[in-house]
Design a protein around this motif. Structure first.
Motif, mmCIF file in Angstrom:
data_model
loop_
_atom_site.group_PDB
_atom_site.id
_atom_site.type_symbol
_atom_site.label_atom_id
_atom_site.label_comp_id
_atom_site.label_asym_id
_atom_site.label_seq_id
_atom_site.Cartn_x
_atom_site.Cartn_y
_atom_site.Cartn_z
ATOM 1 N N ARG A 1 0.765 -1.201 -0.087
ATOM 2 C CA ARG A 1 -0.042 0.107 0.025
ATOM 3 C C ARG A 1 0.661 1.128 0.002
ATOM 4 O O ARG A 1 0.253 2.495 0.178
ATOM 5 C CB ARG A 1 -1.106 0.024 1.213
ATOM 6 N N GLY A 2 2.143 1.098 -0.159
ATOM 7 C CA GLY A 2 2.935 2.238 -0.111
ATOM 8 C C GLY A 2 4.455 1.912 -0.200
ATOM 9 O O GLY A 2 4.735 0.688 -0.080
ATOM 10 N N ILE A 3 5.191 2.643 -0.527
ATOM 11 C CA ILE A 3 6.770 2.476 -0.777
ATOM 12 C C ILE A 3 7.519 3.713 -0.442
ATOM 13 O O ILE A 3 7.116 4.968 -0.622
ATOM 14 C CB ILE A 3 7.251 2.179 -2.133
ATOM 15 N N GLY A 4 8.568 3.556 0.202
ATOM 16 C CA GLY A 4 9.511 4.505 0.589
ATOM 17 C C GLY A 4 11.079 4.287 0.319
ATOM 18 O O GLY A 4 11.377 3.000 0.124
ATOM 19 N N PHE A 5 11.630 5.264 -0.020
ATOM 20 C CA PHE A 5 13.198 5.104 -0.471
ATOM 21 C C PHE A 5 14.014 5.894 0.714
ATOM 22 O O PHE A 5 13.720 6.990 1.133
ATOM 23 C CB PHE A 5 13.423 5.909 -1.915
ATOM 24 N N SER A 6 15.206 5.241 0.895
ATOM 25 C CA SER A 6 16.319 6.035 1.482
ATOM 26 C C SER A 6 17.648 5.691 0.641
ATOM 27 O O SER A 6 17.477 4.882 -0.261
ATOM 28 C CB SER A 6 16.418 5.330 3.054
ATOM 29 N N GLY A 7 18.511 6.462 1.117
ATOM 30 C CA GLY A 7 19.952 6.310 0.149
ATOM 31 C C GLY A 7 20.807 6.885 0.717
ATOM 32 O O GLY A 7 21.082 7.723 1.578
ATOM 33 N N GLN A 8 22.187 6.572 0.154
ATOM 34 C CA GLN A 8 23.493 7.045 0.360
ATOM 35 C C GLN A 8 23.433 8.919 0.262
ATOM 36 O O GLN A 8 22.827 9.258 -0.730
ATOM 37 C CB GLN A 8 24.533 6.606 -0.478
ATOM 38 N N GLY B 1 17.408 10.216 3.857
ATOM 39 C CA GLY B 1 18.886 9.920 3.713
ATOM 40 C C GLY B 1 19.032 8.594 4.204
ATOM 41 O O GLY B 1 18.224 8.472 5.428
ATOM 42 N N ASP B 2 20.035 7.913 4.264
ATOM 43 C CA ASP B 2 20.081 6.623 4.828
ATOM 44 C C ASP B 2 20.460 6.704 6.138
ATOM 45 O O ASP B 2 20.065 6.071 6.984
ATOM 46 C CB ASP B 2 21.561 5.965 4.034
ATOM 47 N N THR B 3 21.289 7.638 6.836
ATOM 48 C CA THR B 3 21.353 7.907 8.185
ATOM 49 C C THR B 3 20.107 8.067 8.949
ATOM 50 O O THR B 3 19.776 7.411 9.973
ATOM 51 C CB THR B 3 22.474 8.702 8.471
ATOM 52 N N PRO B 4 19.210 9.087 8.547
ATOM 53 C CA PRO B 4 17.964 9.275 9.352
ATOM 54 C C PRO B 4 17.223 8.260 9.104
ATOM 55 O O PRO B 4 16.296 7.823 9.900
ATOM 56 C CB PRO B 4 17.411 10.569 8.806
#
Length: 491
Positions: free
Chosen positions: A71-78, A235-238
């Protein structure tokens, strides 16, 4: 069900999380790093799309019914890496990664142009950040800079592929050094110093805000529902902090992966700490975080294993644990990839002291894990001085697999470390949680709970004095590597 995608430095990790917050499937896929020279690091943004597709395919294979019900998608990254796109949203060159040192010369110019850069952006000017890389691009590749119509972070490039919409969240923007942390907006002073038109930057959103829906073509190729809501992410850290439940002021974690992170969540922006301790906007509204960034983490142990010819890092750590009776006879200065906190010098390189004819692989490996631990202690002291120390940090990342490493760290920090379940996928879990919160800030405490504790690593009380003495010696050795680095800087 919610999907979380974490675009790391070396690989993409993906999780599928049910409504109770339980991870029901995990998958991952690697992507390559280009090394065109010493201290240089680039990646092909299109390679990220391939690894994300592969990770999503892994989730679909592992839990097809649950995957189709997402029902949803989220992204994090370098964070900090520079993705420069042309008017057609295509990369004008490979992305410059956070650990690429080409922006070093730009830092002095940025500081001269904006003397209060640390107060505005939350940290002293460093080549790790996007601003310095943009100055390098402007000065060294002017044609590429002129063709740059849009500047994005890595996870925002992937979300652009997924939704067709350009945006970024506050936390990824915070890591660009183009951002006013207190105002939570782009900084006119920093944009002027870089020579960047604000129109080249994406709109700013809180991490829990919607940032588009899944394009029909992407839905068809991945098997996810078309029109799936996509969160702005973080961001990846948070995102790791959210995955570990570090959302309340005073909560935090220590991560030892490729590099190292020591983080404490805060409910205000201070901006008065040590200039190399980061004070950044969180991916949650009304939150910031205090962070020390270490360029060298568990990757240093992999280097040591190659150096001594050990085929397996885990087996090498087991040998260290079996013989451990106090600090190593060898000392390691852990600056293989330079340093961020506290020295902010990409030209620093590591060193081994105290080698003798009896030195063996175990001595070297123990010295490496202790050298990283000493570096963490340095960072912790700086954070404590600024009132940003976490009293019961979670311990995650590749380094957390070693109980001995954790106990040495706990001894130097003077407090226990808590190992949590799903720590290795905390970034992807945080991304999924940002999607699950779905703009409802009141849901944050319920959705972003800490995972279950696996164990608690206590300080080794009988060795505390010996490690304190060794730490004092460690700090005196820095002058040697600093002198060496100064003599090797070009020009």
């Amino acid at each position: 069900m919610h999907v979380g995608i974490d675009l790391g430095t070396t690989a993409t990790k993906a999780v599928l999380v049910d409504d109770a917050g339980i991870v029901v499937a995990r998958a991952g896929a690697a992507h390559d790093t280009l090394r065109p020279g010493d201290g240089l690091a680039e990646q092909d943004p299109d390679g990220w799309i391939l690894s994300v597709r592969a990770a999503l395919a892994g989730l679909r294979e592992a839990a097809p019914a649950a995957f189709a019900a997402a029902r949803g998608i989220g992204f994090s990254g370098q964070m900090h890496s520079l993705v420069a796109l042309d008017a057609a949203d295509r990369p004008v060159r490979p992305a410059l990664l956070w650990n690429d040192g080409r922006g070093t010369a730009a830092c002095a110019a940025l500081t001269a142009a904006v003397p209060d850069v640390a107060a505005i952006t939350g940290v002293a000017a460093m080549p790790s950040f996007t601003a310095a890389k943009l100055v390098w691009l402007r000065d060294e590749e002017p044609d590429a800079f002129a063709r740059t119509a849009h500047v994005l972070s890595p996870k925002d490039f992937v979300r652009l592929w997924a939704t067709g919409e350009r945006a970024t969240d506050m936390s990824d923007a915070a890591g660009t050094q183009l951002f006013d942390q207190r105002a939570r907006d782009w900084s006119p002073a920093m944009l002027a110093a870089v020579g960047l038109d604000p129109a080249r930057l994406p709109p700013l959103l809180e991490g829990i805000a919607p940032a588009g829906t899944l394009r029909a073509t992407v839905a068809a190729e991945t098997g996810l529902p078309p029109g799936l809501p996509v969160a702005a992410g973080g961001g990846d850290t948070p995102a790791v902090a959210i995955g570990l439940g570090c959302t309340a002021p005073g909560s935090g974690f220590l991560s030892l992966g490729t590099g190292g992170v020591l983080l404490t969540t805060r409910d205000r922006y201070d901006g008065r700490g040590h200039p190399t301790v980061h004070d950044f906007a969180h991916a949650l509204p009304g939150r910031w975080y205090h962070m020390a960034g270490l360029s060298n983490g568990a990757s240093a142990l992999a280097w040591a294993a190659r150096l001594v010819g050990a085929a397996d890092v885990g087996e090498l750590l087991a040998r260290v644990a079996a013989r451990h009776a106090g600090p190593s006879r060898v000392m390691f200065l852990p600056y293989l990839a330079g340093d961020r906190t506290p020295h902010a010098d990409v030209h620093l390189r590591g060193a081994l002291f105290g080698l003798g004819e009896a030195t063996d692989a175990v001595d070297v490996a123990q010295a490496v894990i202790e050298g990283i631990a000493f570096s963490v202690r340095e960072a912790d002291d700086l954070m404590a001085a600024a009132g940003g120390r976490c009293e019961r940090p979670a311990f995650v990342g590749g380094g957390a697999r070693s109980a001995l490493w954790g106990r040495i760290l706990a001894t130097l920090l003077g407090r226990p470390l808590v190992r949590l379940s799903d720590g290795d996928h905390a970034g992807a879990l945080g991304a999924a949680r940002l999607a699950a919160i779905a703009g409802d800030a009141d849901a944050i405490p319920t959705v972003a709970r800490p995972p279950a504790a696996v164990d608690e690593l206590e300080p080794i009380a009988a060795m505390a004095a010996a490690y304190e003495d060794r730490f004092a010696l460690f700090k005196t050795q820095f002058a040697a590597v600093a002198t060496y680095a100064a003599g090797t800087v070009p020009g």
